[in-house]
Design an enzyme around this catalytic site. Structure first.
Site, mmCIF file in Angstrom:
data_model
loop_
_atom_site.group_PDB
_atom_site.id
_atom_site.type_symbol
_atom_site.label_atom_id
_atom_site.label_comp_id
_atom_site.label_asym_id
_atom_site.label_seq_id
_atom_site.Cartn_x
_atom_site.Cartn_y
_atom_site.Cartn_z
ATOM 1 N N GLY A 110 0.780 -1.232 0.000
ATOM 2 C CA GLY A 110 0.000 0.000 0.000
ATOM 3 C C GLY A 110 0.808 1.276 0.000
ATOM 4 O O GLY A 110 0.250 2.347 0.252
ATOM 5 N N ASN B 154 5.154 -3.902 -8.094
ATOM 6 C CA ASN B 154 5.488 -4.563 -6.840
ATOM 7 C C ASN B 154 6.085 -5.955 -7.070
ATOM 8 O O ASN B 154 6.928 -6.415 -6.299
ATOM 9 C CB ASN B 154 4.239 -4.674 -5.978
ATOM 10 C CG ASN B 154 4.459 -4.332 -4.517
ATOM 11 O OD1 ASN B 154 3.696 -4.733 -3.670
ATOM 12 N ND2 ASN B 154 5.509 -3.589 -4.198
ATOM 13 N N ASN C 184 1.676 -8.875 -0.109
ATOM 14 C CA ASN C 184 2.747 -8.106 0.522
ATOM 15 C C ASN C 184 2.149 -6.912 1.265
ATOM 16 O O ASN C 184 1.401 -6.125 0.681
ATOM 17 C CB ASN C 184 3.730 -7.626 -0.552
ATOM 18 C CG ASN C 184 4.712 -6.591 -0.050
ATOM 19 O OD1 ASN C 184 4.862 -5.533 -0.635
ATOM 20 N ND2 ASN C 184 5.392 -6.885 1.041
ATOM 21 N N ARG D 143 7.261 5.691 -9.038
ATOM 22 C CA ARG D 143 6.279 5.645 -7.970
ATOM 23 C C ARG D 143 5.839 7.053 -7.567
ATOM 24 O O ARG D 143 4.670 7.268 -7.225
ATOM 25 C CB ARG D 143 6.828 4.875 -6.770
ATOM 26 C CG ARG D 143 6.931 3.375 -7.062
ATOM 27 C CD ARG D 143 7.200 2.552 -5.835
ATOM 28 N NE ARG D 143 6.174 2.700 -4.824
ATOM 29 C CZ ARG D 143 5.902 1.771 -3.906
ATOM 30 N NH1 ARG D 143 6.561 0.618 -3.921
ATOM 31 N NH2 ARG D 143 4.991 1.968 -2.993
ATOM 32 N N HIS E 51 11.169 -4.656 4.383
ATOM 33 C CA HIS E 51 9.733 -4.882 4.221
ATOM 34 C C HIS E 51 9.363 -5.500 2.874
ATOM 35 O O HIS E 51 8.272 -6.025 2.719
ATOM 36 C CB HIS E 51 9.027 -3.535 4.378
ATOM 37 C CG HIS E 51 7.540 -3.612 4.442
ATOM 38 N ND1 HIS E 51 6.869 -4.386 5.371
ATOM 39 C CD2 HIS E 51 6.568 -3.028 3.687
ATOM 40 C CE1 HIS E 51 5.561 -4.257 5.195
ATOM 41 N NE2 HIS E 51 5.364 -3.447 4.178
#
Length: 287
Positions: free
Chosen positions: A39, A48, A107, A187, A265
Site C-alpha cells: 500500500g 510490486n 505483501n 512511484r 519490508h
C-alpha cells in the site's frame, strides 16, 4: 533475477467489480495465483512484483490486480473498513474470472487483503503466502517509524519526491543502494495522480472501532483459519514489526514462518530468488 522487461506477455483488462473498475494483468497457466501488492505511495501490482511474475508464471496462472485505490483501478476505498473493502474487491475479481478458489500472495497491505479474504471466505482460498502483512498487533504498540512515514505521505506539506525517497530508502528496504532512482521516479509520478491525492487509499483510521477492526490478532477467527499459510518476514522490517510473524505462527493452526535475514519490508523484491523458490514450492505443495 527478473527485470520488468523480462516479464512475459500479459493479458490486461479492466473488470467491472461492484460498480468500480479493477485493473488485472495475467499470464501463465496452471493453478491461479493472485499477487496482491503493498500500500505504499505509487504502488501497483506489476511494479510490486516485477521480479516475481515471470518465474511464478512458469508453473501457475499468475493474476496481478491493482488494488482498489491504486494504479489503473478505480480510486476511493471505504475508510471505515479498508481491509474488508479490499477483500471484497478481490473476491469480486475471482467471481468475474470464474474462479471458485485461488492461491493468494500478499505483501504488506496486500497481505492484509489476503488475510481478510481468507477469514471471511476461507473456501475461496487454496494456499496463502504473506510477506510482512499489515494489521498484526497494530493496536498493541505504537506505529513504527516506517508506518508513520507511509501514513504521513499525503499529510502536512503533501506528497513530494523527497518524502517518497526517504520512505523507500530509509524504511522499505534493508540496502538502500539496491533501489534505482527510476523506481522512485515512477512511484512518485503515480503517487501524485490527482484522484489519489484527493482520496489516499491508505491513511490513519479516524475511529477506534476502525483501528480495532484492522488488527487481526483481535479476530477470534484467526485461531480457526486452517488455510495452509507461509509467512515470510524480513528480519529488518521497519514498517511492520517482524514480531507479527511469530504472532501469526502462534495463532494460526497451519502456518509456517520464515524470517529472512538482512531484509526489510519488501521481501519479494529484495530477496527475489529466495522468494520465488519458496513461494512456488509452497503453493505447489512441495514444502
Amino acid at each position: 533475477m527478473t527485470t520488468p522487461s523480462e516479464v512475459p506477455a500479459m493479458q490486461e483488462r479492466l473488470l467491472d467489480v461492484q460498480g468500480k473498475k479493477i485493473f488485472v494483468a495475467e499470464t501463465g497457466q496452471g493453478a491461479p495465483v493472485l499477487l496482491l501488492h503493498g500500500g505504499g505511495p505509487g504502488a501497483s501490482g506489476l511494479s510490486n512484483y516485477s521480479r516475481n511474475v515471470a518465474e511464478l508464471a512458469k508453473e501457475f496462472r499468475v493474476i496481478v490486480p491493482d488494488l482498489p485505490g491504486y494504479g489503473r483501478s478505480s480510486k476511493g476505498i471505504d475508510p471505515t473498513d479498508p481491509f474488508g473493502a479490499l477483500a471484497a474487491g478481490m473476491r469480486g475479481v475471482l467471481d468475474r474470472l470464474g474462479l471458485e478458489k485461488a492461491h493468494l500472495v500478499g505483501n504488506s497491505y496486500g497481505g492484509s487483503c489476503a488475510l481478510r479474504l481468507a477469514l471471511d471466505t476461507p473456501e475461496r482460498v487454496g494456499r496463502m503466502v504473506l510477506m510482512g502483512p499489515g494489521g498484526i498487533g497494530t493496536t498493541r504498540a505504537l506505529p513504527t517509524p516506517g508506518l508513520n512515514s507511509l501514513l504521513d505521505y499525503y499529510t502536512g506539506e503533501g506528497p513530494s519526491r523527497k518524502k517518497l525517497e526517504k520512505f523507500i530508502r530509509d524504511h522499505l528496504v534493508f540496502n538502500a543502494a539496491q533501489v534505482p532512482d527510476s523506481i522512485i521516479d515512477a512511484r512518485y509520478h503515480d503517487s501524485i495522480d490527482p484522484e489519489v491525492v484527493a482520496a489516499p487509499p491508505l491513511k490513519r483510521p479516524k475511529s477506534l472501532r476502525t483501528l480495532w477492526k484492522m488488527d487481526f490478532t483481535r479476530d477470534k477467527r484467526l485461531n480457526r483459519l486452517v488455510v495452509p499459510t507461509l509467512v515470510l518476514w524480513g528480519a529488518e522490517d521497519k514498517v511492520n514489526r517482524p514480531s507479527g510473524g511469530r504472532m501469526l505462527a502462534e495463532r494460526m493452526p497451519n502456518c509456517d514462518l520464515y524470517e529472512v535475514a538482512n531484509t526489510g519490508h519488501w521481501v519479494q523484491w529484495e530477496r527475489a530468488d529466495l522468494f520465488n523458490r519458496l513461494c512456488a514450492d509452497f503453493l505447489a505443495g512441495r514444502r
